[in-house]
Design a protein around this motif. Structure first.
Motif, PDB file in Angstrom:
ATOM      1  N   VAL A   1       0.851  -1.192   0.000  1.00 15.97           N
ATOM      2  CA  VAL A   1       0.000   0.000   0.000  1.00 15.97           C
ATOM      3  C   VAL A   1       0.886   1.241   0.000  1.00 15.97           C
ATOM      4  N   LEU A   2       0.652   2.116  -0.970  1.00 16.57           N
ATOM      5  CA  LEU A   2       1.451   3.325  -1.128  1.00 16.57           C
ATOM      6  C   LEU A   2       0.738   4.569  -0.624  1.00 16.57           C
ATOM      7  N   VAL A   3      -0.564   4.651  -0.859  1.00 17.99           N
ATOM      8  CA  VAL A   3      -1.353   5.827  -0.456  1.00 17.99           C
ATOM      9  C   VAL A   3      -2.676   5.342   0.114  1.00 17.99           C
ATOM     10  N   THR A   4      -3.064   5.914   1.239  1.00 13.37           N
ATOM     11  CA  THR A   4      -4.348   5.595   1.861  1.00 13.37           C
ATOM     12  C   THR A   4      -5.146   6.876   2.019  1.00 13.37           C
ATOM     13  N   THR A   5      -6.400   6.842   1.600  1.00 15.06           N
ATOM     14  CA  THR A   5      -7.286   7.989   1.752  1.00 15.06           C
ATOM     15  C   THR A   5      -8.263   7.714   2.896  1.00 15.06           C
ATOM     16  N   PRO A   6      -8.959   8.726   3.389  1.00 14.28           N
ATOM     17  CA  PRO A   6      -9.891   8.499   4.504  1.00 14.28           C
ATOM     18  C   PRO A   6     -11.116   7.697   4.089  1.00 14.28           C
ATOM     19  N   VAL A   7     -11.767   7.088   5.078  1.00 15.16           N
ATOM     20  CA  VAL A   7     -13.009   6.363   4.834  1.00 15.16           C
ATOM     21  C   VAL A   7     -14.040   7.336   4.253  1.00 15.16           C
ATOM     22  N   GLY A   8     -14.747   6.894   3.232  1.00 14.41           N
ATOM     23  CA  GLY A   8     -15.707   7.752   2.549  1.00 14.41           C
ATOM     24  C   GLY A   8     -15.202   8.235   1.203  1.00 14.41           C
ATOM     25  N   SER A   9     -13.922   8.021   0.898  1.00 14.60           N
ATOM     26  CA  SER A   9     -13.376   8.448  -0.389  1.00 14.60           C
ATOM     27  C   SER A   9     -13.723   7.422  -1.468  1.00 14.60           C
ATOM     28  N   THR A  10     -13.987   7.908  -2.675  1.00 18.12           N
ATOM     29  CA  THR A  10     -14.459   7.042  -3.749  1.00 18.12           C
ATOM     30  C   THR A  10     -13.539   7.022  -4.959  1.00 18.12           C
ATOM     31  N   ASP A  11     -12.467   7.806  -4.934  1.00 13.63           N
ATOM     32  CA  ASP A  11     -11.557   7.835  -6.071  1.00 13.63           C
ATOM     33  C   ASP A  11     -10.240   8.463  -5.621  1.00 13.63           C
ATOM     34  N   LEU A  12      -9.199   8.260  -6.433  1.00 19.82           N
ATOM     35  CA  LEU A  12      -7.866   8.737  -6.095  1.00 19.82           C
ATOM     36  C   LEU A  12      -7.079   8.924  -7.381  1.00 19.82           C
ATOM     37  N   MET A  13      -6.406  10.073  -7.516  1.00 20.18           N
ATOM     38  CA  MET A  13      -5.597  10.366  -8.693  1.00 20.18           C
ATOM     39  C   MET A  13      -4.235  10.899  -8.259  1.00 20.18           C
ATOM     40  N   VAL A  14      -3.186  10.465  -8.960  1.00 21.58           N
ATOM     41  CA  VAL A  14      -1.832  10.971  -8.759  1.00 21.58           C
ATOM     42  C   VAL A  14      -1.306  11.406 -10.123  1.00 21.58           C
ATOM     43  N   PRO A  15      -0.671  12.591 -10.237  1.00 24.52           N
ATOM     44  CA  PRO A  15      -0.169  13.034 -11.542  1.00 24.52           C
ATOM     45  C   PRO A  15       0.792  12.034 -12.160  1.00 24.52           C
ATOM     46  N   GLY A  16       0.756  11.955 -13.486  1.00 29.86           N
ATOM     47  CA  GLY A  16       1.569  10.984 -14.194  1.00 29.86           C
ATOM     48  C   GLY A  16       3.056  11.143 -13.972  1.00 29.86           C
ATOM     49  N   ASP A  17       3.552  12.389 -13.826  1.00 29.83           N
ATOM     50  CA  ASP A  17       4.993  12.556 -13.644  1.00 29.83           C
ATOM     51  C   ASP A  17       5.455  11.979 -12.312  1.00 29.83           C
ATOM     52  N   LEU A  18       4.620  12.074 -11.289  1.00 28.02           N
ATOM     53  CA  LEU A  18       4.988  11.508  -9.990  1.00 28.02           C
ATOM     54  C   LEU A  18       4.864   9.990  -9.996  1.00 28.02           C
ATOM     55  N   LEU A  19       3.898   9.469 -10.754  1.00 23.23           N
ATOM     56  CA  LEU A  19       3.784   8.018 -10.886  1.00 23.23           C
ATOM     57  C   LEU A  19       5.005   7.456 -11.611  1.00 23.23           C
ATOM     58  N   THR A  20       5.432   8.136 -12.669  1.00 21.94           N
ATOM     59  CA  THR A  20       6.583   7.672 -13.439  1.00 21.94           C
ATOM     60  C   THR A  20       7.843   7.653 -12.590  1.00 21.94           C
ATOM     61  N   ARG A  21       7.995   8.651 -11.733  1.00 25.02           N
ATOM     62  CA  ARG A  21       9.204   8.739 -10.904  1.00 25.02           C
ATOM     63  C   ARG A  21       9.063   7.988  -9.580  1.00 25.02           C
ATOM     64  N   ALA A  22       7.915   7.329  -9.383  1.00 22.53           N
ATOM     65  CA  ALA A  22       7.679   6.570  -8.147  1.00 22.53           C
ATOM     66  C   ALA A  22       7.978   7.423  -6.923  1.00 22.53           C
ATOM     67  N   ALA A  23       7.373   8.614  -6.888  1.00 18.44           N
ATOM     68  CA  ALA A  23       7.667   9.597  -5.836  1.00 18.44           C
ATOM     69  C   ALA A  23       6.790   9.375  -4.612  1.00 18.44           C
ATOM     70  N   PHE A  24       6.842   8.171  -4.050  1.00 17.58           N
ATOM     71  CA  PHE A  24       5.979   7.824  -2.935  1.00 17.58           C
ATOM     72  C   PHE A  24       6.736   7.912  -1.605  1.00 17.58           C
ATOM     73  N   GLY A  25       6.001   7.666  -0.526  1.00 20.63           N
ATOM     74  CA  GLY A  25       6.624   7.641   0.793  1.00 20.63           C
ATOM     75  C   GLY A  25       6.732   8.999   1.447  1.00 20.63           C
ATOM     76  N   GLY A  26       5.911   9.955   1.021  1.00 20.23           N
ATOM     77  CA  GLY A  26       5.965  11.286   1.616  1.00 20.23           C
ATOM     78  C   GLY A  26       5.354  11.321   3.006  1.00 20.23           C
ATOM     79  N   SER A  27       5.435  12.490   3.638  1.00 19.06           N
ATOM     80  CA  SER A  27       4.871  12.676   4.968  1.00 19.06           C
ATOM     81  C   SER A  27       3.349  12.607   4.909  1.00 19.06           C
ATOM     82  N   GLU A  28       2.700  12.716   6.034  1.00 19.23           N
ATOM     83  CA  GLU A  28       1.245  12.660   6.120  1.00 19.23           C
ATOM     84  C   GLU A  28       0.715  14.033   6.523  1.00 19.23           C
ATOM     85  N   PRO A  29       0.594  14.951   5.577  1.00 18.35           N
ATOM     86  CA  PRO A  29       0.175  16.312   5.916  1.00 18.35           C
ATOM     87  C   PRO A  29      -1.263  16.355   6.401  1.00 18.35           C
ATOM     88  N   ARG A  30      -1.505  17.213   7.356  1.00 19.81           N
ATOM     89  CA  ARG A  30      -2.866  17.427   7.857  1.00 19.81           C
ATOM     90  C   ARG A  30      -3.418  18.733   7.282  1.00 19.81           C
TER      91      ARG A  30
END
Length: 435
Positions: A365-394
C-alpha cells in the motif's frame, strides 16, 4: 489595584490584536500545513510555468485526511500543482467533492457540479479537466475556462500532457416523430472517439470503428497508438460485453481487435506496459452481467492478464490482484500500481487506496485515503518517478476562504466597539483624574 480604565484598555488591546490576526490570516502563504524539510526542498516550481525539480522522492503523501468543512477551494486560494487528488462527500458540499493535496501539503477543495463525475488530472499536476463541461481548472492560479466543447468524457492524457483522449455521446435524448408517426431521430447513435487539445480547444475524430459506447481508453508510452474498449452495439452494451481495438490515432484504421466478452476489460488509463509490448487487461471470476448485486460485485476476484500489442494474442502469466480493483494508474518498473476502491452498500463507507502489485500477488500500500473516499488520482509525472513515501500532511484549519474570516472578525470588532464605548462612558462619568 489596577483601575477599571486600565483593565478596559488592556481588553481593548487584546481584542484589536485578535481582530488583526483574523483579518490577516488569509494572506498566509500556501503552505498551510507543516511539511518536513525534505518535502519543503521538493516543492514544485511550476507557479511560474517551470518544471518539477529533479528529485521528487517523497512528494506523494502516504496518507491523507478529510478536509475541514470550511477548507478553501482552489479558486479561492490556489495552492499549486497536485501531489494527489481524492474524492469524498465529507465536505461542506455534502456530495462528491475533489480534494487537492498540493506538493507542499496544502489542502484545497475542487467543487463538482451535479452529476458531473470525476475529471482528469494532467501529468504535471497543474490542470484538472472537468468532464462534460469541457472546463480546464488551473490548480496553480485557480482560474477556470472552457476550452473543450461540452459533452466530452475524458479517458486519459497523452504521455506528453498535450492531448486528451475521450468520447462524446451522440444519442438523441428525446425521441420525436413525424406526421406519419415515423421516428425522426436516433436515440442510440454511435459515440465519437476524440483526441482533443485541452489548451487550444481543437479536436480530431479517431476512426476506431463503430461503437455504441466507449468504456475505457489508453495511450501507448510513446503516444503513437491507442487502445480503446467498448460495446460494438446496443445488445452488447446491455449485456456488458466489450471489444478491444488497437489503432493509430492519426489514421489507417484498427491494427487489430479482439472480443473481450463480459469478464475482461481494459485495465485503465495506464493499461499499456512501459515497454510498449504488452497491454494489461482486468479479468475477474464471479458474477457477470448487469444483474449482479452489490455483494456479488464486491466478491469478484480480479487478476491482470496481458496481450501482445503487436498481435493481440495472450502473453505471459496472469497476476492475482484481489478484490475491489478499480484500475491500473501507473507502473513502478514491472509492478503495476493499482487503485482499489472497496465496495460497500453505502458509498460513504468506501475507501480508495493505491498499491503496488508484485508478481506473486503481494500488495504494498502506497497511499491511503480516509473512509468515505471514492476515487484517487496521482499526476503521471509523480507516478513515473515513483515519488511515494511522503509525509502525512494534515489540512490546516487556517486555509479558509475570506468569508470565514469575516464571519469571525465581525463579532470580534463588535466586541471591541462595545468595549471602547464603555471606556468612553466610564471616563465621561468619572471626569478627569485628580492631579
Amino acid at each position: 489595584m489596577e483601575s477599571t480604565g486600565g483593565r478596559l484598555r488592556r481588553a481593548t488591546i487584546v481584542g484589536l490584536a485578535l481582530g488583526l490576526v483574523a483579518l490577516s490570516a488569509p494572506a498566509a502563504t500556501a503552505a498551510d500545513s507543516p511539511a518536513t524539510a525534505a518535502s519543503s526542498a521538493l516543492t514544485d516550481s511550476t507557479a511560474g510555468g517551470g518544471a518539477v525539480t529533479d528529485s521528487t522522492a517523497g512528494v506523494v503523501p502516504s496518507r491523507v485526511r478529510d478536509p475541514w468543512l470550511w477548507q478553501a477551494t482552489v479558486g479561492q486560494r490556489p495552492a499549486g500543482p497536485a501531489a494527489l487528488v481524492f474524492f469524498t462527500d465529507r465536505t461542506r458540499y455534502f456530495e462528491s467533492t475533489g480534494v487537492l493535496v498540493a506538493r507542499d501539503g496544502a489542502y484545497r477543495l475542487i467543487p463538482i457540479g451535479m452529476a458531473e463525475g470525476h475529471g482528469l488530472l494532467s501529468p504535471d499536476g497543474r490542470h484538472y479537466l472537468r468532464p462534460q463541461t469541457g472546463e480546464l481548472l488551473d490548480l496553480t492560479t485557480g482560474r477556470q475556462r472552457r476550452t473543450v466543447k461540452p459533452g466530452l468524457h475524458p479517458f486519459a492524457w497523452s504521455p506528453d500532457g498535450r492531448r486528451v483522449l475521450g468520447t462524446r455521446n451522440n444519442d438523441d435524448h428525446v425521441i420525436s416523430y413525424g406526421p406519419d408517426n415515423q421516428q425522426l431521430n436516433d436515440p442510440e447513435k454511435p459515440d465519437d472517439l476524440l483526441v482533443v487539445d485541452p489548451y487550444q480547444g481543437t479536436e480530431q475524430v479517431v476512426a476506431a470503428g463503430t461503437f455504441a459506447a466507449h468504456n475505457e481508453a489508453a495511450w501507448s508510452p510513446r503516444g503513437d497508438l491507442l487502445a480503446v474498449t467498448g460495446s460494438p452495439d446496443v445488445p452488447a452494451r446491455l449485456a456488458e460485453r466489450q471489444r478491444l481495438v488497437v489503432l493509430d490515432p492519426t489514421g489507417g484504421g484498427p491494427r487489430w481487435q479482439v472480443d473481450l466478452g463480459d469478464r475482461r476489460m481494459l485495465a485503465g488509463p495506464a493499461a499499456w506496459h512501459p515497454d510498449g509490448r504488452r497491454l494489461a487487461l482486468l479479468a475477474f471470476d464471479g458474477c457477470a452481467g448487469p444483474r449482479c448485486t452489490s455483494e456479488q460485485l464486491a466478491a469478484r476476484s480480479w487478476r491482470i492478464e496481458f496481450l501482445d500489442t503487436a498481435t493481440g494474442q495472450a502473453v505471459g502469466k496472469a497476476l492475482p490482484a484481489g478484490t475491489s480493483v478499480s484500475g491500473i494508474v501507473g507502473w513502478r518498473g514491472d509492478d503495476p500500481l493499482l487503485r482499489y476502491v472497496n465496495r460497500t452498500e453505502a458509498d460513504t463507507d468506501r475507501q480508495a487506496t493505491l498499491a503496488a502489485l508484485s508478481p506473486d500477488g503481494g500488495r504494498e500500500v502506497l497511499v491511503t485515503t480516509p473512509v468515505g473516499s471514492t476515487d484517487l488520482m496521482v499526476p503521471g509525472d509523480l507516478l513515473t518517478r515513483a515519488a511515494f513515501g511522503g509525509s502525512e500532511p494534515r489540512p490546516s484549519p487556517f486555509a479558509a476562504p475570506l468569508w470565514v474570516y469575516l464571519t469571525l472578525a465581525v463579532p470580534t470588532l463588535l466586541v471591541i466597539a462595545l468595549i471602547v464605548r464603555r471606556i468612553c462612558r466610564h471616563r465621561a462619568a468619572t471626569g478627569p483624574a485628580p492631579a
